[in-house]
Design an enzyme around this catalytic site. Structure first.
Site, PDB file in Angstrom:
ATOM      1  N   CYS A 148       0.377   3.152  -2.446  1.00  0.00           N
ATOM      2  CA  CYS A 148       1.650   2.300  -2.335  1.00  0.00           C
ATOM      3  C   CYS A 148       2.480   2.468  -3.126  1.00  0.00           C
ATOM      4  O   CYS A 148       2.600   2.397  -4.588  1.00  0.00           O
ATOM      5  CB  CYS A 148       1.031   0.702  -2.408  1.00  0.00           C
ATOM      6  SG  CYS A 148       2.385  -0.182  -2.156  1.00  0.00           S
ATOM      7  N   CYS A 151       4.651  -0.243  -4.468  1.00  0.00           N
ATOM      8  CA  CYS A 151       3.920  -1.155  -5.360  1.00  0.00           C
ATOM      9  C   CYS A 151       4.126  -0.530  -6.994  1.00  0.00           C
ATOM     10  O   CYS A 151       4.344  -0.812  -7.782  1.00  0.00           O
ATOM     11  CB  CYS A 151       2.347  -1.210  -4.967  1.00  0.00           C
ATOM     12  SG  CYS A 151       2.124  -1.951  -3.455  1.00  0.00           S
ATOM     13  N   ASP A 152       3.607   0.809  -6.959  1.00  0.00           N
ATOM     14  CA  ASP A 152       3.318   1.596  -8.058  1.00  0.00           C
ATOM     15  C   ASP A 152       4.326   2.686  -8.531  1.00  0.00           C
ATOM     16  O   ASP A 152       4.398   2.919  -9.620  1.00  0.00           O
ATOM     17  CB  ASP A 152       1.990   2.198  -7.714  1.00  0.00           C
ATOM     18  CG  ASP A 152       1.036   1.278  -7.718  1.00  0.00           C
ATOM     19  OD1 ASP A 152       1.155   0.086  -8.118  1.00  0.00           O
ATOM     20  OD2 ASP A 152      -0.021   1.512  -7.150  1.00  0.00           O
TER      21      ASP A 152
HETATM   22  P1  FAD Z   1      -5.674  -8.477   1.975  1.00  0.00           P
HETATM   23  O1  FAD Z   1      -5.047  -8.389   0.621  1.00  0.00           O
HETATM   24  O2  FAD Z   1      -5.856  -7.114   2.304  1.00  0.00           O
HETATM   25  O3  FAD Z   1      -6.918  -9.361   2.173  1.00  0.00           O
HETATM   26  C1  FAD Z   1      -7.703  -9.280   3.468  1.00  0.00           C
HETATM   27  C2  FAD Z   1      -9.022  -9.888   3.093  1.00  0.00           C
HETATM   28  O4  FAD Z   1      -9.812  -9.988   4.399  1.00  0.00           O
HETATM   29  C3  FAD Z   1      -9.931  -9.122   2.203  1.00  0.00           C
HETATM   30  O5  FAD Z   1     -10.261  -9.763   1.089  1.00  0.00           O
HETATM   31  C4  FAD Z   1     -11.214  -8.694   3.162  1.00  0.00           C
HETATM   32  O6  FAD Z   1     -12.269  -8.695   2.596  1.00  0.00           O
HETATM   33  C5  FAD Z   1     -11.104 -10.066   4.053  1.00  0.00           C
HETATM   34  N1  FAD Z   1     -11.683  -9.465   5.395  1.00  0.00           N
HETATM   35  C6  FAD Z   1     -11.329  -8.398   6.210  1.00  0.00           C
HETATM   36  N2  FAD Z   1     -12.205  -8.435   7.560  1.00  0.00           N
HETATM   37  C7  FAD Z   1     -13.106  -9.524   7.135  1.00  0.00           C
HETATM   38  C8  FAD Z   1     -14.044 -10.166   8.093  1.00  0.00           C
HETATM   39  N3  FAD Z   1     -14.483  -9.503   9.163  1.00  0.00           N
HETATM   40  N4  FAD Z   1     -14.796 -11.068   7.544  1.00  0.00           N
HETATM   41  C9  FAD Z   1     -14.501 -11.703   6.410  1.00  0.00           C
HETATM   42  N5  FAD Z   1     -13.399 -11.310   5.471  1.00  0.00           N
HETATM   43  C10 FAD Z   1     -12.623 -10.181   6.069  1.00  0.00           C
HETATM   44  N6  FAD Z   1       1.904  -5.495  -2.977  1.00  0.00           N
HETATM   45  C11 FAD Z   1       2.951  -5.874  -3.827  1.00  0.00           C
HETATM   46  O7  FAD Z   1       3.578  -6.692  -3.630  1.00  0.00           O
HETATM   47  N7  FAD Z   1       2.868  -5.405  -5.169  1.00  0.00           N
HETATM   48  C12 FAD Z   1       2.078  -4.327  -5.649  1.00  0.00           C
HETATM   49  O8  FAD Z   1       2.238  -4.452  -6.834  1.00  0.00           O
HETATM   50  C13 FAD Z   1       0.965  -4.085  -4.908  1.00  0.00           C
HETATM   51  N8  FAD Z   1       0.108  -3.159  -5.309  1.00  0.00           N
HETATM   52  C14 FAD Z   1      -0.918  -2.759  -4.705  1.00  0.00           C
HETATM   53  C15 FAD Z   1      -1.787  -1.579  -5.182  1.00  0.00           C
HETATM   54  C16 FAD Z   1      -2.810  -1.396  -4.236  1.00  0.00           C
HETATM   55  C17 FAD Z   1      -3.899  -0.063  -4.947  1.00  0.00           C
HETATM   56  C18 FAD Z   1      -3.023  -1.663  -3.001  1.00  0.00           C
HETATM   57  C19 FAD Z   1      -4.034  -1.251  -2.113  1.00  0.00           C
HETATM   58  C20 FAD Z   1      -1.942  -2.297  -2.495  1.00  0.00           C
HETATM   59  C21 FAD Z   1      -1.125  -3.119  -3.482  1.00  0.00           C
HETATM   60  N9  FAD Z   1       0.003  -3.923  -2.827  1.00  0.00           N
HETATM   61  C22 FAD Z   1       0.999  -4.525  -3.499  1.00  0.00           C
HETATM   62  C23 FAD Z   1      -0.039  -4.417  -1.397  1.00  0.00           C
HETATM   63  C24 FAD Z   1      -0.898  -5.833  -1.089  1.00  0.00           C
HETATM   64  O9  FAD Z   1      -2.043  -5.830  -1.897  1.00  0.00           O
HETATM   65  C25 FAD Z   1      -0.999  -6.019   0.268  1.00  0.00           C
HETATM   66  O10 FAD Z   1       0.245  -6.311   0.896  1.00  0.00           O
HETATM   67  C26 FAD Z   1      -1.597  -7.533   0.407  1.00  0.00           C
HETATM   68  O11 FAD Z   1      -2.908  -7.582  -0.373  1.00  0.00           O
HETATM   69  C27 FAD Z   1      -1.802  -7.992   1.914  1.00  0.00           C
HETATM   70  O12 FAD Z   1      -2.420  -9.438   1.821  1.00  0.00           O
HETATM   71  P2  FAD Z   1      -3.360  -9.759   2.844  1.00  0.00           P
HETATM   72  O13 FAD Z   1      -3.555 -11.394   2.515  1.00  0.00           O
HETATM   73  O14 FAD Z   1      -2.502  -9.583   4.329  1.00  0.00           O
HETATM   74  O15 FAD Z   1      -4.508  -8.919   2.980  1.00  0.00           O
END
Ligand code: FAD
Length: 368
Positions: A148, A151-152
């Site tokens: 990302c 992000c980084d």
């Molecule tokens: P997610 O954070 O992906 O959470 C989804 C959850 O659903 C997970 O915990 C997973 O275990 C669960 N899940 C999936 N399928 C199932 C199932 N069938 N049963 C039960 N549970 C399930 N964004 C920023 O704004 N700033 C940053 O600095 C930043 N740094 C990042 C660094 C990295 C390395 C990465 C990979 C991403 C980064 N991002 C950052 C992006 C940010 O993390 C995502 O946009 C955000 O986490 C999305 O949130 P979400 O709640 O949609 O999903």
């Protein structure tokens, strides 16, 4: 076989920023949400807390002027959701039946009946699976390897340094162009001799003096040192098989994301990649009572703050639905829990039996 049955008004799947924000709002509205997240599993790329559990510095989440560690941020989200009475469950949901309400979710131990469902299962970045790519300490993930750029990219370790972007699609072009704001040079390494990216994205990248393309080449290994992080990549030209090391301070893998939606295939409308389709004025999916928020429905922004924003929207939409009020659907109709449809022009209400009545207050009065 599930051994216990639970009945819930609001079930949220996923404990990333979207799911936990939905939980905060739903819990404060006294809806006693159940939040289910999968146990930590490296192969399935799941970790309670979501994607931010695998990153260190989050510098762009509002409210933390000095930045915050990813896991520490998610701990705060979780405590806030707990404070208002969210119930947590750590289970992998392997089946979801959305054919009628209550929706049925099955894990190894539970069958959960949900009046409304908020899907916040996120999207997983796709990785190359090469040596050096894994998270610290196995590799340099979080210490020079990222998926990302937004992000980084601005982190101090990448400033005025040569960086590598891997990929040939729109995301890779966008990441490369963005990184030129900070990097001394950006190398785009692509396996083919042409890009998959759209013409406009290609043109922007080709016109950027700081971007250099390395064609017909794959990254075989990411090299580095424990303290310094990434120092180089080992490349192989796929035509000549020649190998070389390219010094760099960071590697951005931009080969795509996979939304976690396998569970809902054939039941919810998705785009060609698998992102859930939601209404433009709400988080409603095509199934009334099922809402989606965060990265699972966002192939564009994929940020913690946008995920949290749509998490809030999903909880408010679920609350509205449970209050028997109309919720905007992707079709443009508004639908209530009872199955009434308000037409997109707001002129008529179609009942579950197909009977149409005017929605205009005066016309409705006349009809009475
Ligand atoms: P997610 O954070 O992906 O959470 C989804 C959850 O659903 C997970 O915990 C997973 O275990 C669960 N899940 C999936 N399928 C199932 C199932 N069938 N049963 C039960 N549970 C399930 N964004 C920023 O704004 N700033 C940053 O600095 C930043 N740094 C990042 C660094 C990295 C390395 C990465 C990979 C991403 C980064 N991002 C950052 C992006 C940010 O993390 C995502 O946009 C955000 O986490 C999305 O949130 P979400 O709640 O949609 O999903």
């Amino acid at each position: 076989m599930p051994t216990q049955t639970l009945d819930k008004e609001v079930v949220i799947i996923g404990s990333g920023p979207a799911g936990l924000t939905a939980a905060i709002y739903a819990a404060r509205a006294n809806l006693k949400p159940l939040l289910i997240d999968a146990p930590a599993d490296a192969e399935k790329q799941t970790a309670p807390g979501g994607q931010l559990m695998i990153t260190t510095d989050v510098e762009n989440y509002p409210g933390f002027s000095k930045g915050i560690d990813g896991p520490a941020l998610m701990e705060e989200f979780r405590k806030q959701a707990e404070r208002f009475g969210t119930e947590f469950m750590e289970e992998w949901i392997h089946t979801a039946d959305l054919s009628e309400r209550p929706f049925i979710l099955r894990t190894d131990s539970y069958e959960i009946n949900a009046q409304t469902l908020i899907i916040a299962t996120g999207a997983s970045a796709m990785w190359l699976g090469i040596p050096g790519e894994a998270k610290v300490p196995q590799g340099f993930g979080g210490n020079g390897v990222s998926a990302c750029a937004t992000c980084d990219g601005p982190l101090p370790g990448f400033r005025n340094q040569p960086l590598v972007v891997v990929g040939g699609g729109d995301t890779a072009m966008e990441e490369a162009t963005f990184l030129t704001r900070y990097a001394s040079k950006v190398y785009v390494v692509h396996r083919r001799d042409k890009l998959r990216a759209s013409k406009i994205m290609q043109d922007k990248a080709f016109q950027n003096d700081k971007i250099e393309f390395i064609w017909n080449t794959q990254v075989q290994e990411i090299l580095g040192e424990t303290q310094a992080g990434v120092t180089a990549v080992r490349l192989q030209n796929l035509k000549t098989k020649a190998e070389k090391e390219l010094p760099c301070s960071g590697v951005f893998i931009a080969i795509g994301h996979k939304p976690n939606t396998a569970l809902f295939k054939g039941q919810l409308d998705m785009d060609e990649v698998g992102y859930l389709l939601t209404a433009h004025r709400s988080t409603a999916t095509n199934v009334p009572g099922v809402f989606a928020c965060g990265d699972v429905q966002d192939n564009c922004y994929r940020q913690a703050v946008t995920a949290a924003g749509t998490g809030c929207m999903a909880a408010l939409d679920a609350e509205r639905f449970l209050d028997h009020l109309p919720v905007a659907m992707p079709s443009g109709d508004e639908v209530t829990m009872e199955g009434e449809h308000v037409t997109p022009d707001h002129q008529a209400i179609i009942g579950p039996d197909g009977r149409m009545v005017p929605n205009h207050p005066e016309m409705a009065a006349t009809e009475d």
